[in-house]
Design a protein around this motif. Structure first.
Motif, PDB file in Angstrom:
ATOM      1  N   ASP A 107      11.591  -0.361 -18.994  1.00  0.00           N
ATOM      2  CA  ASP A 107      11.105  -1.733 -18.796  1.00  0.00           C
ATOM      3  C   ASP A 107      12.048  -2.727 -19.474  1.00  0.00           C
ATOM      4  OD1 ASP A 107       8.696  -0.842 -17.577  1.00  0.00           O
ATOM      5  OD2 ASP A 107       7.773  -0.538 -19.545  1.00  0.00           O
ATOM      6  N   ARG A 110      10.918  -4.029 -23.005  1.00  0.00           N
ATOM      7  CA  ARG A 110      10.743  -3.146 -24.176  1.00  0.00           C
ATOM      8  C   ARG A 110      12.044  -3.177 -24.961  1.00  0.00           C
ATOM      9  NH1 ARG A 110       6.207   0.486 -24.259  1.00  0.00           N
ATOM     10  NH2 ARG A 110       5.378   0.734 -22.160  1.00  0.00           N
ATOM     11  N   VAL A 162       1.713   6.235 -22.881  1.00  0.00           N
ATOM     12  CA  VAL A 162       3.080   6.497 -22.407  1.00  0.00           C
ATOM     13  C   VAL A 162       3.919   5.216 -22.444  1.00  0.00           C
ATOM     14  CG1 VAL A 162       2.725   6.170 -19.929  1.00  0.00           C
ATOM     15  CG2 VAL A 162       4.351   7.857 -20.722  1.00  0.00           C
ATOM     16  N   THR A 188       1.163   3.129 -12.143  1.00  0.00           N
ATOM     17  CA  THR A 188       1.742   2.112 -13.034  1.00  0.00           C
ATOM     18  C   THR A 188       2.932   2.642 -13.827  1.00  0.00           C
ATOM     19  OG1 THR A 188       0.023   2.678 -14.643  1.00  0.00           O
ATOM     20  CG2 THR A 188      -0.352   0.708 -13.292  1.00  0.00           C
ATOM     21  N   LYS A 212       5.854  -2.804 -25.326  1.00  0.00           N
ATOM     22  CA  LYS A 212       6.119  -3.581 -24.108  1.00  0.00           C
ATOM     23  C   LYS A 212       5.537  -4.967 -24.346  1.00  0.00           C
ATOM     24  CE  LYS A 212       3.912  -2.659 -20.161  1.00  0.00           C
ATOM     25  NZ  LYS A 212       3.206  -3.898 -19.754  1.00  0.00           N
TER      26      LYS A 212
HETATM   27  C1  LIG Z   1       5.679   1.992 -17.381  1.00  0.00           C
HETATM   28  C2  LIG Z   1       4.792   1.504 -18.495  1.00  0.00           C
HETATM   29  O1  LIG Z   1       5.510   0.640 -19.334  1.00  0.00           O
HETATM   30  C3  LIG Z   1       4.350   2.687 -19.314  1.00  0.00           C
HETATM   31  O2  LIG Z   1       3.518   2.250 -20.337  1.00  0.00           O
HETATM   32  C4  LIG Z   1       3.588   0.776 -17.973  1.00  0.00           C
HETATM   33  O3  LIG Z   1       2.759   1.663 -17.285  1.00  0.00           O
HETATM   34  C5  LIG Z   1       3.920  -0.435 -17.146  1.00  0.00           C
HETATM   35  O4  LIG Z   1       2.719  -1.035 -16.746  1.00  0.00           O
HETATM   36  P1  LIG Z   1       2.619  -2.530 -16.286  1.00  0.00           P
HETATM   37  O5  LIG Z   1       1.219  -2.742 -15.804  1.00  0.00           O
HETATM   38  O6  LIG Z   1       3.644  -2.701 -15.218  1.00  0.00           O
HETATM   39  O7  LIG Z   1       2.862  -3.307 -17.507  1.00  0.00           O
END
Ligand SMILES: C[C@](O)(CO)[C@H](O)COP(=O)(O)O
Ligand code: CTP
Length: 235
Positions: A107, A110, A162, A188, A212
């Protein structure tokens, strides 16, 4: 040595944060969040190249405001993402270079991933095919029924939150995404699609600081993490 491509997804709108610009472009101290994230991958000796996935129309902005000013060397492509994260990753997979054998998905929001954690997840994926960073949850988790009453309470010690990076052998993630596309599976994270395709995914102990940035609370926490890291670097 395998050829490793990182797909950094940064095509989100940041609707939960409602900032004046999409959150990946917000300055954390003096540097955009996305630039902090890219810095980790650009400096990793294990990563050969980076595909940056951004909102359609943001490609030039990212080149001018993120890639050029910080002199990132490994960003080989800046491509448009889709409406959902899953589509953005899928677009990234279509842009992989021919020689790529392992794919790291991360991401763009992050920014506190350490080189050490990145290295551990890549190492595990090279041995096992698929590995993801994750941390044990600290709260007790409840499964809610549609009426808002508790349906069940899963055993906490088996529950992990995760994170990214999520690292996969190229053929695994490509076939998982193709299958998901054909069957209409939506998830997701990337691991879910690889699991659904029948592959085993190894959990690697992640880092509680590898947050995140989703809401303002996360942004304020990010400022604190950065402050603490900079203080530690000074002493
Ligand atoms: C991929 C992820 O960051 C793992 O924690 C998460 O699932 C992303 O989710 P989002 O809803 O797109 O923030
Ligand atoms: N269509 C999308 C949606 C998300 N992402 C990226 O996936 C990561 C995780 O997504 P999230 O935190 O949900 O970001 P947003 O989608 O921007 O946030 P929100 O769901 O609040 O709108 C972010 O780096 C985001 O830019 C993406 O590349 N393409």
């Amino acid at each position: 040595m395998p050829s490793i491509t990182a797909i950094i997804v940064a095509a989100g709108k940041g609707t939960r944060m409602q900032a004046e610009v999409p959150k990946q472009y917000l300055l954390l101290k003096d540097k955009p969040i996305l630039a902090r994230t890219l810095q980790v991958f650009d400096s990793s000796p294990l990563v050969n190249n980076i595909i940056l996935v951004v909102s359609p129309g943001d490609e030039d902005y990212c080149r001018r405001k993120i890639i050029e000013p910080y002199n990132f060397q490994k960003v080989s492509k800046v491509i448009p993402g889709g409406l959902e994260r899953q589509e953005s990753v899928y677009n990234g997979l279509h842009a992989l270079p021919n020689d790529c054998t392992y794919v790291v998905v991360h991401d763009g929001v992050r920014p506190f991933l350490t080189l050490s954690l990145l290295e551990q997840v890549i190492k595990a994926a090279r041995e096992l095919g698929a590995a993801v960073a994750a941390v044990p949850v600290k709260d007790t988790i409840k499964i809610a029924g549609p009426d808002g009453y508790v349906e069940s309470t899963p055993e906490r010690k088996r529950i992990w939150a995760v994170q990214t990076p999520q690292v996969f052998r190229r053929d695994l993630i490509v076939s998982a995404y193709k299958k998901a596309f054909t069957k209409g599976i939506v998830a997701t994270d990337d691991s879910t699609l690889v699991e659904e395709a029948g592959f085993k995914v190894k959990l690697i102990l992640g880092d509680y600081q590898n947050i995140k940035i989703t809401t303002w609370e996360d942004f304020w926490l990010a400022e604190t993490i950065l402050e603490r890291r900079q203080t530690c670097d000074r002493v």
